[in-house]
Design a protein around this motif. Structure first.
Motif, PDB file in Angstrom:
ATOM      1  N   TYR A  32       0.682  -1.233   0.001  1.00  0.00           N
ATOM      2  CA  TYR A  32       0.096   0.192  -0.068  1.00  0.00           C
ATOM      3  C   TYR A  32       0.880   1.320   0.046  1.00  0.00           C
ATOM      4  CZ  TYR A  32      -3.849  -2.889   1.160  1.00  0.00           C
ATOM      5  OH  TYR A  32      -4.836  -4.037   1.524  1.00  0.00           O
ATOM      6  N   ALA A  33       0.382   2.324  -0.676  1.00  0.00           N
ATOM      7  CA  ALA A  33       0.950   3.562  -0.778  1.00  0.00           C
ATOM      8  C   ALA A  33      -0.248   4.574  -0.420  1.00  0.00           C
ATOM      9  CB  ALA A  33       1.613   4.140  -1.918  1.00  0.00           C
ATOM     10  N   LEU A  34      -0.001   5.472   0.348  1.00  0.00           N
ATOM     11  CA  LEU A  34      -1.296   6.398   0.733  1.00  0.00           C
ATOM     12  C   LEU A  34      -1.003   7.835   0.356  1.00  0.00           C
ATOM     13  CD1 LEU A  34      -3.822   7.039   2.302  1.00  0.00           C
ATOM     14  CD2 LEU A  34      -2.107   7.328   4.344  1.00  0.00           C
ATOM     15  N   VAL A  35      -2.001   8.490  -0.442  1.00  0.00           N
ATOM     16  CA  VAL A  35      -1.857   9.993  -0.974  1.00  0.00           C
ATOM     17  C   VAL A  35      -2.835  10.405  -0.268  1.00  0.00           C
ATOM     18  CG1 VAL A  35      -1.898  11.426  -2.747  1.00  0.00           C
ATOM     19  CG2 VAL A  35      -1.159   9.172  -3.166  1.00  0.00           C
ATOM     20  N   VAL A 128       0.837  10.039  -7.843  1.00  0.00           N
ATOM     21  CA  VAL A 128       0.541   8.722  -8.533  1.00  0.00           C
ATOM     22  C   VAL A 128       1.775   8.352  -9.235  1.00  0.00           C
ATOM     23  CG1 VAL A 128      -0.431   7.079 -10.064  1.00  0.00           C
ATOM     24  CG2 VAL A 128      -1.806   8.552  -8.287  1.00  0.00           C
ATOM     25  N   ALA A 129       2.425   9.278 -10.137  1.00  0.00           N
ATOM     26  CA  ALA A 129       3.401   8.784 -11.003  1.00  0.00           C
ATOM     27  C   ALA A 129       4.672   8.804 -10.054  1.00  0.00           C
ATOM     28  CB  ALA A 129       3.843  10.386 -11.944  1.00  0.00           C
ATOM     29  N   TYR A 130       4.784   9.770  -8.910  1.00  0.00           N
ATOM     30  CA  TYR A 130       6.059   9.397  -8.139  1.00  0.00           C
ATOM     31  C   TYR A 130       5.941   8.051  -7.660  1.00  0.00           C
ATOM     32  CZ  TYR A 130       9.398  10.266  -4.342  1.00  0.00           C
ATOM     33  OH  TYR A 130      10.117   9.961  -3.292  1.00  0.00           O
ATOM     34  N   ILE A 131       4.823   7.644  -7.021  1.00  0.00           N
ATOM     35  CA  ILE A 131       4.710   6.422  -6.519  1.00  0.00           C
ATOM     36  C   ILE A 131       5.091   5.266  -7.436  1.00  0.00           C
ATOM     37  CG2 ILE A 131       3.074   4.536  -5.445  1.00  0.00           C
ATOM     38  CD1 ILE A 131       1.583   6.886  -4.481  1.00  0.00           C
ATOM     39  N   LEU A 132       4.688   5.141  -8.635  1.00  0.00           N
ATOM     40  CA  LEU A 132       5.097   4.093  -9.593  1.00  0.00           C
ATOM     41  C   LEU A 132       6.400   4.304 -10.012  1.00  0.00           C
ATOM     42  CD1 LEU A 132       2.016   4.465 -12.063  1.00  0.00           C
ATOM     43  CD2 LEU A 132       2.200   2.834 -10.111  1.00  0.00           C
ATOM     44  N   ASN A 141       1.235  -5.780  -7.601  1.00  0.00           N
ATOM     45  CA  ASN A 141       0.504  -5.743  -6.285  1.00  0.00           C
ATOM     46  C   ASN A 141       0.232  -4.642  -5.498  1.00  0.00           C
ATOM     47  OD1 ASN A 141       3.164  -6.282  -5.713  1.00  0.00           O
ATOM     48  ND2 ASN A 141       2.545  -7.243  -3.598  1.00  0.00           N
ATOM     49  N   LEU A 142       0.668  -3.232  -6.361  1.00  0.00           N
ATOM     50  CA  LEU A 142       0.618  -2.334  -5.538  1.00  0.00           C
ATOM     51  C   LEU A 142      -0.875  -1.670  -5.572  1.00  0.00           C
ATOM     52  CD1 LEU A 142       1.863   0.367  -4.540  1.00  0.00           C
ATOM     53  CD2 LEU A 142       1.985   1.028  -6.945  1.00  0.00           C
TER      54      LEU A 142
END
Length: 264
Positions: A32-35, A128-132, A141-142
């Motif tokens: 998981y990533a959270l924004v 989102v671009a930074y997370i990817l 599985n992100l």
């Protein structure tokens, strides 16, 4: 056609809580990533924070963390809460974040990215671009959780939904206190595990980008059977989840939305 599995495990106190389900668990564990966006944060945001490996504020979302997290822990000192819940990254065009908030988190070691030269993408898109870029090997599985994504200005909500479509191969979930929304791409069949303790029963399936010539579901009060859906015609709103597992097949991308139960 390959099946995608969806589950709101991030709404449970522990991911292992889902193991009590009687359904076979063929899903991969999620990273998981959270924004956090500049809208009132859901009461369960600290739970999302705990699940997340990477935590970002989109511009003025940092104001929300700074102002609202201490209110979620009224028995604790506000400064202690702010020191405990500091984002890893603040990214955006920096037109909303307050100076004292920016300076506070910069002193705490948060990475600051001023993207004010880019006015063609939203702050959520930038995050989102930074997370990817940061978690490239785990994209399969992100799961990106977006808190404060709904409510407020309608054009902002539509911009957030557009991000779901622009990153259609990445699982992104928009969250408010009342509901969640995510994309069901037409490239897959879908199985949705419903945690009735925290979500439902109200739900909806909405074609996005193009009409649906054929959508079929199981597990709903009013299932669709090779049903056409389009704006100006039928769309499936105010439906009811009846089973623990909902299946969806469609020839168009759909938005899945389900109500969330109150977190006390």
């Amino acid at each position: 056609m390959e099946v995608l599995f969806h589950s709101s495990d991030f709404l449970l106190p522990s991911p292992s809580s889902s193991s009590s389900s009687s359904l076979p668990d063929r899903r991969r564990s999620s990273t998981y990533a959270l924004v956090l966006l500049n809208q009132r944060l859901p009461k369960f945001t600290p739970l999302l924070w705990k699940h997340a490996q990477l935590r970002l504020c989109a511009d003025g979302g940092a104001n929300r963390v700074f102002d609202e997290f201490p209110l979620m822990f009224p028995h604790l000192d506000a400064l202690d809460v702010r020191n405990s819940y500091k984002p890893d990254v603040i990214r955006g065009d920096m037109d909303s974040i307050r100076t004292e908030v920016l300076e506070f988190y910069a002193m705490q070691g948060t990475k600051i990215f001023d993207e004010s030269e880019d006015q063609d993408t939203t702050d959520l898109h930038k995050c989102v671009a930074y997370i990817l870029q940061s978690i490239p090997n785990q994209e399969s599985n992100l799961c990106i959780l977006v808190a404060g994504a709904l409510g407020g200005r309608f054009d902002h909500e539509i911009g957030n939904i557009n991000v779901l479509c622009r990153f259609s191969t990445t699982r992104i979930i928009l969250l408010s206190d009342d509901c969640l929304i995510h994309l069901l791409p037409r490239t897959h069949h879908h199985e949705i595990l419903v945690h009735s303790s925290v979500e439902g029963p109200h739900c909806g399936l909405i074609p996005i980008g193009m009409p649906s010539g054929s959508t079929t579901t199981t597990g709903l009060e009013w299932d669709l059977s090779d049903t056409e859906m389009k704006f100006g015609g039928l769309i499936s709103t105010s439906n009811i989840v009846k089973e623990e597992k909902v299946t969806v097949q469609s020839d168009s991308d759909l938005l899945w939305t389900i109500s969330l139960k109150s977190h006390n």
